[in-house]
Design a protein around this motif. Structure first.
Motif, PDB file in Angstrom:
ATOM      1  N   ASP A 210       0.552  -3.906  -9.936  1.00  0.00           N
ATOM      2  CA  ASP A 210       1.230  -3.547  -8.687  1.00  0.00           C
ATOM      3  C   ASP A 210       0.562  -2.342  -8.039  1.00  0.00           C
ATOM      4  O   ASP A 210       0.387  -2.296  -6.809  1.00  0.00           O
ATOM      5  CB  ASP A 210       2.705  -3.245  -8.975  1.00  0.00           C
ATOM      6  N   ALA A 211       0.169  -1.359  -8.849  1.00  0.00           N
ATOM      7  CA  ALA A 211      -0.496  -0.176  -8.314  1.00  0.00           C
ATOM      8  C   ALA A 211      -1.839  -0.542  -7.688  1.00  0.00           C
ATOM      9  O   ALA A 211      -2.217  -0.005  -6.646  1.00  0.00           O
ATOM     10  CB  ALA A 211      -0.691   0.858  -9.423  1.00  0.00           C
ATOM     11  N   ILE A 212      -2.558  -1.466  -8.318  1.00  0.00           N
ATOM     12  CA  ILE A 212      -3.859  -1.892  -7.791  1.00  0.00           C
ATOM     13  C   ILE A 212      -3.693  -2.643  -6.480  1.00  0.00           C
ATOM     14  O   ILE A 212      -4.367  -2.359  -5.485  1.00  0.00           O
ATOM     15  CB  ILE A 212      -4.588  -2.772  -8.825  1.00  0.00           C
ATOM     16  N   ILE A 213      -2.781  -3.602  -6.467  1.00  0.00           N
ATOM     17  CA  ILE A 213      -2.600  -4.446  -5.285  1.00  0.00           C
ATOM     18  C   ILE A 213      -2.076  -3.648  -4.100  1.00  0.00           C
ATOM     19  O   ILE A 213      -2.491  -3.854  -2.955  1.00  0.00           O
ATOM     20  CB  ILE A 213      -1.648  -5.614  -5.614  1.00  0.00           C
ATOM     21  N   ASN A 214      -1.193  -2.691  -4.396  1.00  0.00           N
ATOM     22  CA  ASN A 214      -0.562  -1.933  -3.317  1.00  0.00           C
ATOM     23  C   ASN A 214      -1.142  -0.525  -3.149  1.00  0.00           C
ATOM     24  O   ASN A 214      -0.563   0.307  -2.463  1.00  0.00           O
ATOM     25  CB  ASN A 214       0.947  -1.845  -3.564  1.00  0.00           C
ATOM     26  N   LYS A 215      -2.267  -0.271  -3.792  1.00  0.00           N
ATOM     27  CA  LYS A 215      -3.037   0.957  -3.583  1.00  0.00           C
ATOM     28  C   LYS A 215      -2.202   2.209  -3.880  1.00  0.00           C
ATOM     29  O   LYS A 215      -2.208   3.183  -3.124  1.00  0.00           O
ATOM     30  CB  LYS A 215      -3.551   0.979  -2.139  1.00  0.00           C
ATOM     31  N   LYS A 216      -1.542   2.202  -5.020  1.00  0.00           N
ATOM     32  CA  LYS A 216      -0.721   3.343  -5.420  1.00  0.00           C
ATOM     33  C   LYS A 216      -1.515   4.207  -6.403  1.00  0.00           C
ATOM     34  O   LYS A 216      -1.339   4.114  -7.607  1.00  0.00           O
ATOM     35  CB  LYS A 216       0.575   2.864  -6.081  1.00  0.00           C
TER      36      LYS A 216
END
Length: 384
Positions: free
Chosen positions: A222-228
């Protein structure tokens, strides 16, 4: 096949372990040169040879062709084992340098700039030759010595040769370094995933931690996909890294692969414009007339080996070594390597493998060899 004696003395104590392999430092008995020898037990990899046909093609293309790519030097077999001999990276890997050998758990921007330029240069060379690495990470970036920042990019177990406009769809690599498009099997991915991984490495060097390394795999995805990934220091403007370094990271970590700069263009980014002066420039392993004469001189002073090939009694420079070894040593067979408990150089390398590749050990003429791998202490290889 007639059994012959090995040209190498192996250290008795291994310097790394993998699922299917053990890595030792070794010394060529005739040259005194030190290398890393990766030993595979044949019965542990039986039946898996078809998985690595592409790796042989890649290693033939990249070994001894670039100053910052780890090279295969030799291969030989015993009755029960198969050995791959590669450059010995005595300076450990980038992960160790950041975590264990830096003063505050991160690298200076000067060091990060030099390392990134070399990594970009090696990656650009691969891409120019239609090779996608797919596992660029700190554990696969090795250093020639503890005192220098000269690096060698290794581990080509997941690398592929891509045809024009070809895409890949399998999820392979190390999760914390994966680009977002790798999780969309309908879209596929290509060379830009290596550029993403370069951005992750640069962030790790400057910040001291990985941008995408959460408590669970799902949170990390999720962090990778949403640039977190932004640190508080970046958001407040208090980061130690310069705006130029941050801009390069932002360019590499664009969510869409089509928006990332190609590896060649990374060299012209203002953060790296003067970085080429800090590192040894990459060179092709070409041989001119003077170098050929030098090889002839070495051969005239050589000592015959136990299997009939001539061996020189001094260390050949890296640019000269490859042609000689390819014609004289490649594919030797030995009954059993001699083992000793001590070797004259310190065992400084950390060369364990996360085994992203396996070997074809049953072809008698040419087998797909592999380069040095390294165990990630924080990440896992996910192959679906």
């Amino acid at each position: 096949m007639i059994a012959q004696k090995s040209d190498y003395i192996l250290a008795k104590k291994p310097i790394g372990h993998g699922t299917y392999s053990t890595v030792f430092e070794c010394k060529n008995k005739y040259t005194g040169s030190h290398y890393a020898a990766k030993r595979y037990t044949k019965n542990l990899v039986y039946g898996l040879q078809t998985l690595l046909q592409s790796e042989l093609e890649i290693l033939k293309r990249v070994s001894s062709t670039h100053a910052h790519i780890l090279s295969l030097v030799d291969q030989f077999e015993t009755e029960n084992c198969f050995y791959l001999v590669t450059d010995l990276a005595e300076g450990g890997d980038l992960f160790d340098r950041i975590v264990h050998h830096s003063s505050n758990g991160k690298l200076s921007e000067h060091a990060a700039k030099s390392i990134t330029w070399q990594l970009v240069s090696a990656t650009e060379f691969l891409h120019r030759n239609n090779i996608i690495h797919r596992d660029i990470k700190a554990e696969n970036i090795f250093f020639q010595s503890m005192q220098s920042n000269t690096l060698l990019l290794g581990d080509f177990g997941l690398a592929k040769v891509l045809q024009e406009k070809e895409k890949l769809y399998d999820v392979s690599g190390t999760l914390s370094y994966m680009a977002p498009e790798m999780f969309d099997r309908e879209v596929g991915y290509s060379f830009p995933i290596d550029v993403w991984a370069i951005g992750v490495c640069l962030y790790f060097m400057l910040e001291g931690y990985l941008p995408f390394d959460c408590d669970s795999d799902e949170e990390t995805k999720d962090a990778i996909i949403n640039k977190k990934y932004f640190s508080d220091a970046w958001e407040t403007g208090a980061a130690a890294s310069s705006s130029a370094a941050q801009d390069l990271i932002l360019q590499c970590l664009k969510t869409s692969g089509s928006e990332r700069p190609i590896s060649l263009c990374l060299k012209t980014h203002h953060f790296l414009l003067d970085a080429g002066d800090m590192a040894t420039p990459p060179t092709q392993a070409t041989i001119d007339v003077d170098e050929l004469n030098q090889i002839k001189t070495l051969l005239l002073n050589s000592t015959p080996s136990t299997h009939g090939a001539n061996h020189h009694n001094q260390t050949i420079p890296r640019t000269l070594r490859s042609p000689l070894h390819k014609t004289q040593l490649y594919g030797d067979y030995c009954a059993s390597p001699e083992c000793r408990t001590e070797i004259s150089t310190p065992l400084l390398s950390r060369q364990a493998s996360h085994e992203s590749s396996l070997l074809d050990l049953h072809l008698k003429v040419e087998r797909p060899p592999g380069l040095m791998h390294n165990d990630s202490q924080q990440n896992v290889a996910t192959i679906v």
